[in-house]
Design a protein around this motif. Structure first.
Motif, mmCIF file in Angstrom:
data_model
loop_
_atom_site.group_PDB
_atom_site.id
_atom_site.type_symbol
_atom_site.label_atom_id
_atom_site.label_comp_id
_atom_site.label_asym_id
_atom_site.label_seq_id
_atom_site.Cartn_x
_atom_site.Cartn_y
_atom_site.Cartn_z
ATOM 1 N N ARG A 92 -3.212 5.171 4.501
ATOM 2 C CA ARG A 92 -2.504 4.276 4.289
ATOM 3 C C ARG A 92 -1.325 4.366 3.388
ATOM 4 O O ARG A 92 -0.278 3.809 3.854
ATOM 5 C CB ARG A 92 -3.416 3.159 3.388
ATOM 6 C CG ARG A 92 -2.522 1.703 3.212
ATOM 7 C CD ARG A 92 -2.470 0.912 4.347
ATOM 8 N NE ARG A 92 -1.623 -0.240 4.063
ATOM 9 C CZ ARG A 92 -0.974 -0.738 4.919
ATOM 10 N NH1 ARG A 92 -0.217 -0.305 5.754
ATOM 11 N NH2 ARG A 92 -0.243 -2.054 4.651
ATOM 12 N N TRP A 93 -1.454 5.285 2.598
ATOM 13 C CA TRP A 93 -0.192 5.489 1.657
ATOM 14 C C TRP A 93 0.768 6.342 2.364
ATOM 15 O O TRP A 93 1.935 5.996 2.418
ATOM 16 C CB TRP A 93 -0.702 6.547 0.650
ATOM 17 C CG TRP A 93 0.374 6.676 -0.606
ATOM 18 C CD1 TRP A 93 1.026 7.977 -1.169
ATOM 19 C CD2 TRP A 93 1.156 5.572 -1.342
ATOM 20 N NE1 TRP A 93 1.830 7.807 -2.053
ATOM 21 C CE2 TRP A 93 2.126 6.425 -2.166
ATOM 22 C CE3 TRP A 93 1.148 4.305 -1.317
ATOM 23 C CZ2 TRP A 93 3.060 5.661 -2.984
ATOM 24 C CZ3 TRP A 93 1.922 3.603 -1.974
ATOM 25 C CH2 TRP A 93 2.701 4.306 -2.919
ATOM 26 N N LEU A 96 2.559 3.839 4.925
ATOM 27 C CA LEU A 96 3.509 3.298 4.168
ATOM 28 C C LEU A 96 4.778 3.913 3.856
ATOM 29 O O LEU A 96 5.994 3.583 3.610
ATOM 30 C CB LEU A 96 2.935 2.447 2.833
ATOM 31 C CG LEU A 96 1.979 1.419 2.961
ATOM 32 C CD1 LEU A 96 1.168 1.157 1.926
ATOM 33 C CD2 LEU A 96 2.558 0.146 3.566
ATOM 34 N N ASP A 298 4.013 -4.758 -2.971
ATOM 35 C CA ASP A 298 5.163 -4.895 -2.667
ATOM 36 C C ASP A 298 5.787 -6.378 -3.300
ATOM 37 O O ASP A 298 6.880 -6.303 -3.456
ATOM 38 C CB ASP A 298 5.216 -4.923 -1.208
ATOM 39 C CG ASP A 298 6.661 -4.713 -0.606
ATOM 40 O OD1 ASP A 298 7.430 -3.917 -1.103
ATOM 41 O OD2 ASP A 298 7.289 -5.473 0.287
#
Length: 451
Positions: A92-93, A96, A298
């Protein structure tokens, strides 16, 4: 990232104080402009503090954090060798940030250490670093028995000064390590061009700059390797934790082996231990917290950024306070810190330490910025150690101090102030109180100096 952790951790307790509803210094918006109205006596002179309530505690938690953590706990697969939560976070990181690969590690310091190790930076080689950063940037270089070489700082941006970068490159230079300080960005055009011209590697120290952007691209993926910290004060926290990111698969292989005791990423130990390594593994519990924090990350960033921009406009109206300027290529600053310079000439020559202390007594979470790393005593002690004296000729170590003078950084260290992110996470009015407190101290600066 990296600053004075004990101060940040104890801040909430310090800011709870009496005296709500006092007559504030004039508000900085609407009909009440700076420099008009009533300015009550500062708390440092016995008056009531401007802020009576603590700022939002950090890190924040909600039900999703508890659910994720309890799920990881109940699985009893707390080590990444047995579970898949860390792998989920790494995927996921990387997604992103717009990079191909991510490897989690125990903290940001060891992310830097593993990055240098993956590039095989070692004894006899030099890494160019800024002098205005947390000590971990330099410690990672010294752990590899390489020499940190300091380029100067740009006081306008608090970032490294690209004009001094090229002059620091020598025959032994192997790597550039720009730091994206405070949530802003270093000049990655200048860094990238120099790296290409000289054939140097680039490690981005993005430990304070999660989601910061240079020309629309998130930092961390602009060099060979990007390093992040998830320590408790960071804007994406899990207590302790870190990550390395890259677009190069061979570096991923080296990261994975190094953080996992030399185990090969694909074969494990079926062929024996084919790599040198250490144990820098992040745990499944830390990764679970990171995934929960990511769900609202975010939105939290947007609130902090909006308050920081508003507060910057207000501070710009106060003589003697200059907020760090973003470089033109910095298209997003996520404000781990709001950094500004203090000019005592507009505060009756009140010393910087007294100014910072007075703000703290008003309930504002500030502290003095970094000291000049190129002058810290640990550096001299390290270079005089037996290991470094065996590696580097005496004449090289004698020249080192003369070559690593950073006069602009010395001036910055004498003026820099950091505002912690807690002050930017609440309402617009919460942020405005920071500027009100600064103006309050400016009006009473003569009395504070004489006290």
């Amino acid at each position: 990232m990296k600053p004075r952790i004990e101060t940040r951790r104890s801040f909430v307790g310090k800011t709870a104080s009496a005296a709500a509803g006092l007559a504030l210094a004039p508000a900085l918006v609407g009909s009440r402009a700076l420099g008009q109205g009533h300015h009550p006596r500062p708390a440092a002179l016995g008056g009531p503090p401007l802020r009576s309530d603590p700022y939002l505690g950090w890190p924040t938690i909600d039900g999703s954090d508890e659910a994720r953590l309890l799920d990881a706990l109940r699985r009893r697969e707390w080590c990444r060798l047995y579970g898949d939560i860390t792998t989920e976070f790494e995927r996921r990181w990387a997604e992103l940030l717009g990079v191909r690969y991510c490897t989690g590690v125990v903290n940001g310091t060891n992310a830097l250490y593993a990055a240098l190790n993956a590039l095989e930076v070692g004894p006899g080689e030099e890494v160019i670093v800024p002098p205005y950063t947390f000590v971990a940037t330099v410690n990672a270089v010294l752990q590899q028995f390489a020499l940190p070489v300091f380029c100067d700082s740009d006081p306008e941006t608090f970032q490294l000064d690209p004009a001094t970068l090229q002059s620091r490159v020598g025959a032994a230079t192997r790597c550039l390590m720009p730091v994206h300080l405070g949530g802003g960005t270093a000049d990655m055009d200048a860094v990238g061009e120099l790296a290409r011209t000289k054939g140097l590697a680039v490690i981005e120290d993005a430990c304070q700059a999660h989601f910061a952007e240079w020309k629309g691209r998130r930092v961390g993926g602009l060099g060979d390797i990007g390093c992040f910290s998830f320590q408790a004060s960071k804007i994406l926290p899990c207590g302790e934790g870190g990550a390395l990111v890259t677009n190069r698969e061979e570096l991923l292989d080296r990261f994975h082996a190094f953080q996992n005791n030399g185990r090969d990423r694909l074969t494990g130990t079926r062929d024996g231990y084919r790599h040198h390594g250490s144990n820098l593994r992040i745990t499944e519990l830390q990764s679970a917290l990171l995934l929960a924090q990511l769900a609202r990350f975010d939105e939290t960033c947007r609130r902090r950024e909006a308050n920081a921009r508003h507060l910057t406009r207000l501070l710009d109206e106060i003589p003697g306070v200059t907020v760090a300027r973003d470089l033109p290529g910095c298209t997003r600053n996520t404000y781990y810190l709001l950094m500004f310079r203090y000019d005592g000439r507009h505060f009756a020559e009140l010393p910087l330490e007294r100014f910072v202390a007075a703000l703290e007594q008003e309930g504002i979470p500030v502290w003095r910025g970094y000291r000049p790393l190129n002058r810290e005593p640990f550096l001299k002690t390290t270079l005089e150690s037996k290991a470094f004296r065996r590696i580097y000729p005496a004449r090289r170590l004698r020249r080192y101090w003369e070559e690593n003078q950073c006069p602009a950084n010395d001036r910055l260290c004498a003026e820099g102030v950091f505002l912690q992110q807690e002050a930017l996470l609440g309402s617009r009015a919460d942020a405005e109180q920071v500027a009100e407190a600064v103006e309050k101290i400016r009006v009473h600066a003569e009395a504070l100096k004489e006290a």
